[in-house]
Design an enzyme around this catalytic site. Structure first.
Site, short mmCIF file in Angstrom:
data_model
loop_
_atom_site.label_atom_id
_atom_site.label_comp_id
_atom_site.label_asym_id
_atom_site.label_seq_id
_atom_site.Cartn_x
_atom_site.Cartn_y
_atom_site.Cartn_z
N HIS A 1 0.88 -1.09 -0.12
CA HIS A 1 0.28 -0.05 0.42
C HIS A 1 1.40 1.57 0.34
CE1 HIS A 1 -3.49 2.72 1.84
NE2 HIS A 1 -2.26 3.75 2.19
N GLU A 2 2.04 1.15 0.68
CA GLU A 2 3.29 2.10 1.18
C GLU A 2 3.27 3.14 -0.72
OE1 GLU A 2 2.35 4.86 3.51
OE2 GLU A 2 1.83 3.23 4.03
N GLU B 1 -5.58 7.02 -0.80
CA GLU B 1 -5.86 5.89 -0.50
C GLU B 1 -6.09 4.90 -0.48
OE1 GLU B 1 -3.67 5.02 2.60
OE2 GLU B 1 -3.58 7.49 2.48
N HIS C 1 2.01 4.58 -3.21
CA HIS C 1 1.82 5.90 -2.89
C HIS C 1 2.75 7.00 -3.80
CE1 HIS C 1 -1.51 6.58 0.23
NE2 HIS C 1 -1.23 6.32 1.04
#
Ligand code: ZN
Length: 461
Positions: free
Chosen positions: A319-320, A399, A323
């Site tokens: 997930h990070e 997100e 970003h």
């Protein structure tokens, strides 16, 4: 026209608006007594009830703290607190034989006095929040000694960074001419770039212990993931957040080819801080089955098992990395810099309107610092309110994108269980008022994220 009363009136309108939003959210905590259907299989009703009580306690604290802050501010402004402290600063400079007509030095003393005042005023509140609210719900890990040491260090570091920047801005506004707003913005931009570089390297370690993630399965898997995406991972740290609180997190930072990832030790199910045990050997390979065998720590008996297993931590990093892949941080930075530029530009248009400052008690002489304070915190407040709405909407979009990225890496199930575990560990409340969450939440509500991930899967199938 003197704008003091309208400004003060408007700040109370803003205060009531914020309080109204919080009240709406507070009502949710009281009304939603049963766990939402979608979560009954993953969160037990005891955890839910705990999160409800925690949310109510925090909300009550925020209400009283907010009211207190608003009343103090009004009182200080109403009774001429600002000109009083300004004169006091001049008198102090006089006493020690310095020139009170030097505006920068005068402003430094003024700011220092003001900051000491708010530090003292806030101290009981901070103390109560840490040692009563967080303590009651099992999150606080600080001792009283650590709390004060930490507060003093934080204050010193803050002043050491803040006061020189403030002096520079005053200097630029005074001597930058018609285009000072360009120089002021440029200076802020350069300083924030420098801080972004030195903060993690030199400032953050003053407060917390950063240790390289020990060799093992987790490290190997994270490096493999970074490699497969061409993410230039230079260093992988674990920060001992557990000395402060048991809230968990992970983040990444760095520029160009020099990226780092930091994991909170509380995020890692099987991580034992180096300071507590000599050997790291038996901490690498475990899964769900190791649940009850981890009590040999003896550190505190009722220590719950918190955090995520290896695959889940890797999913969180997926997930990070989303970003990073979508340049979310760069996009945020650009928006923030444009915003700062715009604010300095508007400040340039307003700074010489004497009537803005007279009501605050500065009729003969209007220090630059006071003009900055009045314009940035009062005149801009409706604009700031809208900006934070917009930034939160954007952040929630980011997100979803990052979640989607992790799902496309094949980490849907692991990310879902990781989110659920973090949700439980942090005692987050699963239901939110739509208006309150639009204003305050930088992350989408849990249920929406889980549903969002399911949608991604359906699309790619
Ligand atoms: Zn995120």
């Amino acid at each position: 026209m003197d704008v003091f009363l309208p400004v003060l009136f408007f700040s109370w309108i803003m205060y009531f608006w914020e309080t109204y939003l919080s009240k709406r959210q507070h009502k949710m905590y009281e009304a939603v007594q049963a766990l939402p259907k979608e979560l009954t299989s993953v969160i037990d009703s005891k955890t839910f009830e705990k999160s409800r009580v925690y949310a109510i306690d925090k909300s009550n604290y925020e209400f009283w703290n907010g009211l207190f802050g608003q009343v103090i501010m009004t009182t200080v402004l109403w009774f001429g607190g600002l000109p009083f402290v300004w004169d006091l600063s001049g008198a102090i400079l006089d006493k020690v034989g310095l020139d009170e007509n030097n505006e920068i030095v005068h402003s430094l003393v003024f700011a220092l006095l003001g900051n000491i005042f708010s530090l003292i005023i806030d101290l009981p509140w901070k103390f109560y929040y840490t040692f009563v609210v967080e303590e009651k719900h099992g999150f606080n890990k600080m001792t009283v000694g650590f709390f004060f040491k930490d507060l003093i260090k934080k204050t010193l570091v803050y002043e050491a960074i803040n006061l020189p920047i403030m002096s520079l801005i005053i200097y630029i506004v005074k001597s930058g001419g018609d285009y000072f707003f360009i120089y002021a913005w440029l200076m802020v931009f350069i300083i924030s770039m420098i801080l972004l570089h030195i903060y993690p390297e030199y400032i953050a370690p003053l407060f917390d212990k950063y240790t390289p993630l020990p060799e093992g399965d987790l490290k190997k898997k994270i490096e493999e993931l970074a490699d497969s995406l061409d993410y230039p991972l230079k260093k992988l740290y674990v920060v001992e957040g557990s000395k402060r609180s048991s809230h968990s997190n992970a983040y990444m930072y760095g520029f160009h080819k020099n990226k780092r990832i930091v994991l909170f030790d509380t995020l890692l199910e099987d991580y034992t801080p180096v300071t507590r045990t000599e050997s790291m050997k038996d901490t690498s390979d475990t899964d769900e089955t190791g649940k009850d065998s981890k009590t040999e720590d003896g550190h505190d008996k009722e220590k719950k098992k918190i955090g995520c297993n290896t695959e889940e931590v890797v999913a969180v990093l997926g997930h990070e990395l989303g970003h990073w892949y979508y340049s979310h941080m760069v996009k945020n930075l650009v928006i923030i810099q444009l915003n700062i530029f715009l604010m300095f530009f508007v400040f340039g248009k307003l700074m010489n309107l004497r009537q803005l400052y007279v009501g605050f008690g500065f009729s003969d002489f209007q220090p630059i610092l006071i003009r900055l304070y009045v314009v940035f915190s009062f005149i801009f407040s409706p604009f700031n309110e809208i900006m934070s709405f917009v930034m939160n909407v954007l952040s929630r979009r980011f997100e979803f994108q990052a979640d989607e990225f992790a799902v496309n890496l094949g980490k849907r199930e692991q990310l879902k269980t990781a989110l659920l575990k973090l949700f439980k560990d942090n005692l987050a409340f699963p239901v939110a008022d739509w208006l309150y969450s639009t204003r305050h939440f930088s992350h989408p509500p849990l249920l929406e994220r889980l549903r969002g991930m399911d949608d991604v899967k359906q699309k790619s199938e």
